[in-house]
Design a protein around this motif. Structure first.
Motif, mmCIF file in Angstrom:
data_model
loop_
_atom_site.group_PDB
_atom_site.id
_atom_site.type_symbol
_atom_site.label_atom_id
_atom_site.label_comp_id
_atom_site.label_asym_id
_atom_site.label_seq_id
_atom_site.Cartn_x
_atom_site.Cartn_y
_atom_site.Cartn_z
ATOM 1 N N SER A 219 0.827 -1.213 0.000
ATOM 2 C CA SER A 219 0.000 0.000 0.000
ATOM 3 C C SER A 219 0.855 1.254 0.000
ATOM 4 O O SER A 219 0.557 2.229 -0.710
ATOM 5 C CB SER A 219 -0.928 0.000 1.217
ATOM 6 O OG SER A 219 -1.799 -1.112 1.188
ATOM 7 N N GLY A 223 0.900 3.912 -3.001
ATOM 8 C CA GLY A 223 0.556 5.313 -2.773
ATOM 9 C C GLY A 223 1.673 6.280 -3.104
ATOM 10 O O GLY A 223 1.421 7.424 -3.467
ATOM 11 N N SER A 224 2.941 5.820 -3.016
ATOM 12 C CA SER A 224 4.069 6.727 -3.188
ATOM 13 C C SER A 224 4.735 6.640 -4.557
ATOM 14 O O SER A 224 5.216 7.650 -5.077
ATOM 15 C CB SER A 224 5.136 6.447 -2.110
ATOM 16 O OG SER A 224 4.607 6.606 -0.822
ATOM 17 N N ARG A 234 -4.301 7.852 -4.566
ATOM 18 C CA ARG A 234 -3.014 7.324 -4.112
ATOM 19 C C ARG A 234 -2.586 7.978 -2.811
ATOM 20 O O ARG A 234 -2.030 7.316 -1.930
ATOM 21 C CB ARG A 234 -1.941 7.534 -5.185
ATOM 22 C CG ARG A 234 -2.217 6.815 -6.496
ATOM 23 C CD ARG A 234 -0.940 6.644 -7.299
ATOM 24 N NE ARG A 234 -0.282 7.913 -7.582
ATOM 25 C CZ ARG A 234 -0.494 8.639 -8.657
ATOM 26 N NH1 ARG A 234 -1.391 8.251 -9.565
ATOM 27 N NH2 ARG A 234 0.163 9.758 -8.857
ATOM 28 N N THR A 235 -2.843 9.262 -2.667
ATOM 29 C CA THR A 235 -2.497 9.971 -1.431
ATOM 30 C C THR A 235 -3.292 9.419 -0.256
ATOM 31 O O THR A 235 -2.749 9.221 0.847
ATOM 32 C CB THR A 235 -2.764 11.477 -1.578
ATOM 33 O OG1 THR A 235 -1.972 12.000 -2.646
ATOM 34 C CG2 THR A 235 -2.445 12.216 -0.290
ATOM 35 N N ILE A 237 -4.509 6.405 0.067
ATOM 36 C CA ILE A 237 -3.970 5.077 0.388
ATOM 37 C C ILE A 237 -2.667 5.208 1.160
ATOM 38 O O ILE A 237 -2.441 4.496 2.144
ATOM 39 C CB ILE A 237 -3.767 4.258 -0.904
ATOM 40 C CG1 ILE A 237 -5.123 3.954 -1.542
ATOM 41 C CG2 ILE A 237 -3.008 2.965 -0.610
ATOM 42 C CD1 ILE A 237 -5.023 3.311 -2.903
ATOM 43 N N ARG A 238 -1.807 6.130 0.747
ATOM 44 C CA ARG A 238 -0.537 6.333 1.441
ATOM 45 C C ARG A 238 -0.756 6.842 2.857
ATOM 46 O O ARG A 238 -0.069 6.431 3.793
ATOM 47 C CB ARG A 238 0.332 7.324 0.661
ATOM 48 C CG ARG A 238 1.713 7.532 1.273
ATOM 49 C CD ARG A 238 2.537 8.536 0.496
ATOM 50 N NE ARG A 238 1.982 9.885 0.581
ATOM 51 C CZ ARG A 238 1.504 10.568 -0.444
ATOM 52 N NH1 ARG A 238 1.483 10.023 -1.646
ATOM 53 N NH2 ARG A 238 1.019 11.787 -0.286
ATOM 54 N N SER A 241 -3.065 3.707 4.959
ATOM 55 C CA SER A 241 -2.882 2.263 4.798
ATOM 56 C C SER A 241 -2.341 1.602 6.057
ATOM 57 O O SER A 241 -2.807 0.522 6.448
ATOM 58 C CB SER A 241 -1.946 1.981 3.612
ATOM 59 O OG SER A 241 -0.685 2.596 3.798
#
Length: 552
Positions: A219, A223-224, A234-235, A237-238, A241
């Motif tokens: 994750s 995200g990164s 994505r942000t 999730i980062r 997570s």
């Protein structure tokens, strides 16, 4: 030869006058200027800047990554000190560190709490003095009180200015060491399950920890570094997570099926807001440091206090340097002398109430700064670039308050539901996601990179994974430098695995002192400039120089 050596050292630090490192012109200047230039000037903006969404995920993330590892260290001290320290002591120490440094420090990005080296120090002291029939809490209190005095002396004599000597070598090796210790700690937790439970439960714990690690690391990578889905998703999730992994896998063991037959070992808890040890101390938290202690024992605590002060001088200031490193586009000045004075205060208070003394945390401190970064996706290069950092003090303060709330009974019961396998998984997630970004691992990867691919990357203006210096330095010196990093790590790691673990701060300080003396004799200046540099960037260097020598 001595003259030549001095010349090498001077050229290694040719940006500054060498004699500046050894001058203490004004008593207390560092603290005065840190307060005037950092604390007072930016205090209001530290609060206003924190009133943004970025503070919320940062608070939640650092709360989990500070809380659960600290509890694991509490288990270590509980087992090695005859139940002297437990969950409540560690929660109170972490809460005090977060609140005090969030509200009062000049570098609120630095996360302060209970570290692995501190837990090793505490139970090693117990193993040394227990056969001597010295009361443990009174002795630890005197260690902390002496250490507080040494902190004050170093802060008021502007001695933290010597952090200008610290190069990236020391920071990178120490960061690598802490991550390896986190991996080791996760393994220790799981191997301990074979002693606490039946083999089926132990193997189930290993599976849960591994699956949690896979999800958590994947994750963070998604995200990164991935290019799938819009940046906002994505942000998200980062940001969430890791906390979601902790919550999900804590509930996962209750999903039923075959897991109904498995009894997972959970975290031990005690009575709310009460000390764990009810035999050797009173329940009001205050340590009567004058009772049952001999005068000779008071002075016996001095060498232990010197070691603790050396550990904090290195550990806390390195943590502060790393979380304010040049890879983060920070705008506000740093604070070292005043923060070290403040650390002395919390160390003394910790001794008086019988809890582990908190100090700067790695990898939590740089992870905190990472969580406050605002990224922008560059569609030309395909990379996520940090555009700014939300420099504020609310996330640190709030995570400290949340930790204090965890001492109440309802939340202590919740902590008691978390399987120890989850701690192992969290240790591995934190270590693996940080380890790949350490200089030691990147140099190892670069060393074994395919030659043709390395040649292709060298033609790219902005290499995706490796600094341009890696391509410019000669292979011979690149390999020697990497070997020295690994040897320094081996020295730090090996002493923690022996009965001489209390000498760990001495190894750290020895490395710190030897680097500027030995390296100029091994590497030519042009190669050394490519291999190593000051850990502090220009902004921090200006703060250290200004805080030590003048009031302007």
């Amino acid at each position: 030869m001595f003259t030549a050596g001095r010349s090498c050292i001077h050229t290694y630090y040719d940006r500054y006058k060498a004699n500046d490192y050894f001058r203490v012109r004004y008593f207390g200047t560092g603290i005065y200027n840190d307060i005037r230039r950092r604390l007072l000037k930016y205090y209001v903006s530290d609060i206003k800047d924190g009133l943004t969404y970025r503070t919320i995920p940062s608070t939640i993330y650092i709360f989990f990554t500070n809380l659960l590892p600290a509890i694991a260290f509490a288990q270590d001290m509980f087992d090695h000190t005859n139940n002297s320290y437990g969950v409540n002591e560690v929660l109170l120490a972490s809460a005090m560190g977060g609140i005090v440094f969030g509200v009062l420090s000049g570098s609120p990005l630095c996360i302060v709490g209970v570290t692995g080296p501190v837990s090793i120090f505490n139970y090693t002291v117990y193993e040394i003095i227990e056969p001597m029939n010295i009361p443990y809490f009174q002795f630890m209190c005197w260690i902390c009180l002496w250490s507080m005095g040494f902190h004050f002396i170093l802060a008021f004599t502007n001695s933290v200015n010597f952090m200008r000597f610290v190069t990236k070598f020391s920071c990178d090796v120490f960061g690598f060491f802490i991550n390896i210790v986190y991996i080791q700690k996760g393994i220790q937790i799981l191997t301990h399950q074979f002693e606490l439970a039946d083999p089926a439960s132990a193997f189930a714990s290993i599976v849960v920890a591994l699956v949690m690690t896979i999800f958590g690391v994947s994750s963070q990578f998604f995200g990164s570094k991935s290019h799938y889905l819009p940046p906002r998703i994505r942000t998200f999730i980062r940001d969430y997570s890791v906390p979601l992994c902790v919550v999900f896998f804590t509930g996962f063991i209750h999903f039923g099926g075959y897991l109904d037959d498995i009894k997972f070992t959970t975290l031990p808890i005690t009575k709310s807001f009460h000390p764990t040890d009810t035999v050797n101390r009173r329940p009001d938290w205050f340590i009567r440091f004058w009772e049952d202690i001999r005068v000779r024992d008071v002075f016996l605590a001095v060498p232990f206090a010197i070691l603790l002060t050396a550990l904090f001088y290195y550990d806390h200031n390195i943590s502060s340097l790393i979380c304010q490193s040049s890879k983060f586009p920070l705008k506000k000045p740093s604070s070292f002398h005043y923060d070290f004075f403040l650390l002395g205060v919390t160390t003394g208070v910790a001794g008086l109430i019988g809890i582990p003394a908190p100090n700067g945390l790695i990898p939590q401190a740089p992870l905190h700064t990472h969580s406050l970064c605002v990224y922008e996706h560059d569609y030309e290069t395909g990379l996520n670039k940090i555009t700014r950092v939300v420099e504020q003090r609310l996330s640190n303060t709030f995570q400290g308050l949340l930790t204090l709330v965890m001492m109440t009974r309802p939340f202590l019961v919740v902590l008691g539901l978390i399987p120890q396998a989850i701690l192992a998984g969290l240790f591995w997630i934190m270590a693996i996601t940080t380890l790949d970004d350490t200089d030691v691992v990147r140099r190892l990867r670069f060393l074994f990179l395919d030659k043709e691919w390395k040649l292709k990357l060298s033609k790219i203006i902005i290499p995706a994974d490796y600094p341009i210096e890696y391509y410019l330095v000669r292979s011979k010196y690149f390999i020697i430098y990497l070997i020295l990093e690994l040897l320094a790590f081996a020295g730090e790691y090996s002493i923690t695995c022996t009965k001489g673990a209390i000498g760990f701060p001495g190894v750290l300080m020895l490395i710190l002192l030897l680097v500027p003396i030995v390296f100029p004799r091994i590497f030519p200046k042009d190669q050394l400039d490519l291999l190593d540099s000051e850990a502090a960037d220009e902004l921090i260097m200006r703060s250290l120089k200004l805080s030590s020598f003048n009031f302007d």
